[in-house]
Design an enzyme around this catalytic site. Structure first.
Site, PDB file in Angstrom:
ATOM      1  N   TYR A 119     -44.832   7.549 -16.285  1.00  0.00           N
ATOM      2  CA  TYR A 119     -45.309   6.189 -16.550  1.00  0.00           C
ATOM      3  C   TYR A 119     -46.658   6.223 -17.274  1.00  0.00           C
ATOM      4  O   TYR A 119     -47.133   7.293 -17.639  1.00  0.00           O
ATOM      5  CB  TYR A 119     -45.316   5.379 -15.252  1.00  0.00           C
ATOM      6  CG  TYR A 119     -43.907   5.292 -14.717  1.00  0.00           C
ATOM      7  CD1 TYR A 119     -42.913   4.686 -15.493  1.00  0.00           C
ATOM      8  CD2 TYR A 119     -43.531   5.883 -13.526  1.00  0.00           C
ATOM      9  CE1 TYR A 119     -41.602   4.659 -15.064  1.00  0.00           C
ATOM     10  CE2 TYR A 119     -42.216   5.848 -13.094  1.00  0.00           C
ATOM     11  CZ  TYR A 119     -41.254   5.235 -13.866  1.00  0.00           C
ATOM     12  OH  TYR A 119     -39.959   5.212 -13.467  1.00  0.00           O
ATOM     13  N   GLN A 139     -48.207   1.318  -3.862  1.00  0.00           N
ATOM     14  CA  GLN A 139     -48.304   2.121  -5.087  1.00  0.00           C
ATOM     15  C   GLN A 139     -48.426   1.183  -6.284  1.00  0.00           C
ATOM     16  O   GLN A 139     -47.690   0.191  -6.387  1.00  0.00           O
ATOM     17  CB  GLN A 139     -47.070   3.023  -5.275  1.00  0.00           C
ATOM     18  CG  GLN A 139     -47.320   4.039  -6.391  1.00  0.00           C
ATOM     19  CD  GLN A 139     -46.096   4.864  -6.788  1.00  0.00           C
ATOM     20  OE1 GLN A 139     -45.039   4.316  -7.060  1.00  0.00           O
ATOM     21  NE2 GLN A 139     -46.245   6.181  -6.828  1.00  0.00           N
ATOM     22  N   ARG A 179     -51.056   9.962  -7.420  1.00  0.00           N
ATOM     23  CA  ARG A 179     -49.812  10.739  -7.540  1.00  0.00           C
ATOM     24  C   ARG A 179     -49.703  11.312  -8.945  1.00  0.00           C
ATOM     25  O   ARG A 179     -49.993  10.624  -9.931  1.00  0.00           O
ATOM     26  CB  ARG A 179     -48.600   9.842  -7.251  1.00  0.00           C
ATOM     27  CG  ARG A 179     -47.337  10.677  -7.044  1.00  0.00           C
ATOM     28  CD  ARG A 179     -46.156   9.889  -6.511  1.00  0.00           C
ATOM     29  NE  ARG A 179     -45.345  10.776  -5.700  1.00  0.00           N
ATOM     30  CZ  ARG A 179     -44.040  10.641  -5.519  1.00  0.00           C
ATOM     31  NH1 ARG A 179     -43.387   9.627  -6.058  1.00  0.00           N
ATOM     32  NH2 ARG A 179     -43.387  11.507  -4.772  1.00  0.00           N
ATOM     33  N   GLY A 200     -38.056  11.138   1.159  1.00  0.00           N
ATOM     34  CA  GLY A 200     -37.561   9.935   0.504  1.00  0.00           C
ATOM     35  C   GLY A 200     -36.117   9.626   0.826  1.00  0.00           C
ATOM     36  O   GLY A 200     -35.813   8.865   1.761  1.00  0.00           O
TER      37      GLY A 200
END
Ligand SMILES: Cc1cc2nc3c(=O)[nH]c(=O)nc-3n(C[C@H](O)[C@H](O)[C@H](O)COP(=O)(O)O)c2cc1C
Length: 368
Positions: free
Chosen positions: A171, A100, A222, A314
């Site tokens: 982000y 990622q 994503r 996760g």
């Protein structure tokens, strides 16, 4: 509904042996400069048993895109040998490996990057302790786009099977798409269409690197479908973005949700869970969706696969590294302790344990 064991071959030709995915999880095991540690290699090998696909914790593409000390970095060629060890560890565990890649934008600190944080516009994130960023210049925007390309080249050289462009979780790419953080009036902001320019330019640059790969190399994206702030991303915006993403040769989309059954904050889309609307929007597009959020049991993993082609798990994989194997083998003796307690039952490297403890203590503040 696909069964967990059903294989899936992505557009690039990358063949996944089953529908289980380990989503990106930063565990702060890298050295201060992002170089790989032995603990990190062991961590990825452990995580890769069972699932068909493992996406690494996020790796910064430039030094001023670093979010935390101890996160992965793909910002220079020096990182390639260490990253190759991570890719190898994931392959040894039996899964395909995706790196990622991201830039933290305003979601970092001057202490972490040694300079004022940057973003689309000079607007701080809402909440305590977030710093006011400096607005990126056009030249800097182009440099960051280039850095995503260079990061993709490094991921190919390091032996990864793909990259996931991190457009989620507040982000930099998300910041350009969000009307909260992007108040620009030039070509990089303003209308909904202009807020898509940066995410799409990053993807376009990433695609140009794929030609250099000699084996199937997948590109995923994503995204976070909604934001709680006003102004903020609404599901309507995301559905418009999906229409653009559908036109690209992407291998998959990955929706970031805290819980897979969560509903959106839009009146027009409040009847069904967000995931259902997203999956409906993608139907017939040949663009598989990875969904995530709150899966702790077989029934929950199966429920996700009613509205997604792949299910990412996760926290449960962190505290139970053989969770995927148990799902595939039909065993149901899962760890049911709350995450914050279960982390003490495993031998975790010290920084990872401290980080997870802190994360558990303030779960609502964590925006990873
Ligand atoms: C320790 C930890 C680190 C994370 N780091 C990242 C990250 O680097 N990039 C990212 O996109 N999401 C990150 N996430 C979010 C996860 O990918 C996932 O979306 C989230 O944990 C919800 O799934 P779960 O309930 O199965 O854990 C992180 C989550 C955890 C628990």
């Amino acid at each position: 509904m696909p069964n967990f064991n059903e294989p899936l071959t992505l557009k690039s030709g990358l063949a996944l042996k089953n529908r289980l995915v380990v989503p990106p999880m930063t565990v702060v095991l890298s050295f201060h400069d992002g170089a790989i540690t032995q603990e990190e290699v062991a961590h990825y090998k452990r995580l890769s048993q069972g699932s068909g696909l493992v996406i690494t914790g996020t790796a910064n593409v430039t030094p001023n895109g670093k979010g935390w000390p101890g996160e992965l970095s793909v910002a220079s060629d020096d990182m390639i040998p260490g990253l190759a060890r991570v890719a190898d560890a994931i392959h040894e565990g039996g899964a395909k490996a995706i790196l990622q890649i991201f830039h933290a934008g305003r979601m970092t600190s001057e202490k972490t990057i040694g300079e004022q944080v940057v973003s689309a516009s000079a607007v701080a994130a809402e909440g305590d302790g977030f710093e006011t960023p400096r607005e990126l210049t056009e030249a800097e925007i182009l440099e960051i786009i280039e850095a995503f390309g260079a990061a993709t080249r490094r991921a190919i050289v390091a032996g990864f099977d793909g990259v996931e462009v991190h457009g989620a979780n507040m982000y930099l790419i998300h910041q350009f798409f969000s009307p909260h953080s992007n108040r620009r009036t030039d070509k990089w902001g303003g209308s909904l269409a202009k807020r898509m320019v940066f995410p799409l330019a990053v993807l376009e640059r990433v695609f140009t690197e794929v030609k250099t790969a000699t084996s199937p190399f997948a590109i995923g994206y994503r995204f976070s479908p909604v934001e709680g702030t006003d102004p903020g991303i609404r599901l309507e915006d995301t559905l418009a973005l999906l229409e653009e993403l559908k036109k690209l040769p992407l291998d998959y989309l990955h929706v970031s949700l805290k819980h897979y059954a969560r509903k959106a904050n839009s009146e027009n889309y409040s009847e069904k869970p967000t995931l259902v609307y997203l999956h409906e929007a993608l139907s017939g597009s040949n663009l598989p969706l990875i969904a995530v959020g709150g899966v702790r049991t077989r029934a929950e993993a199966a429920a996700v696969l009613e509205n997604a082609e792949l299910v990412a798990i996760g926290q449960q994989n962190l505290v139970e590294p053989n969770f995927a194997e148990k799902l595939l083998a039909g065993q149901d003796d899962f760890v049911t302790k709350p995450f914050g307690e279960a982390i003490y039952d495993l031998e975790m490297p010290h920084p990872m344990l401290k980080y997870l403890e802190k994360r558990y203590a303030t779960p609502e503040k964590k925006v990873l």
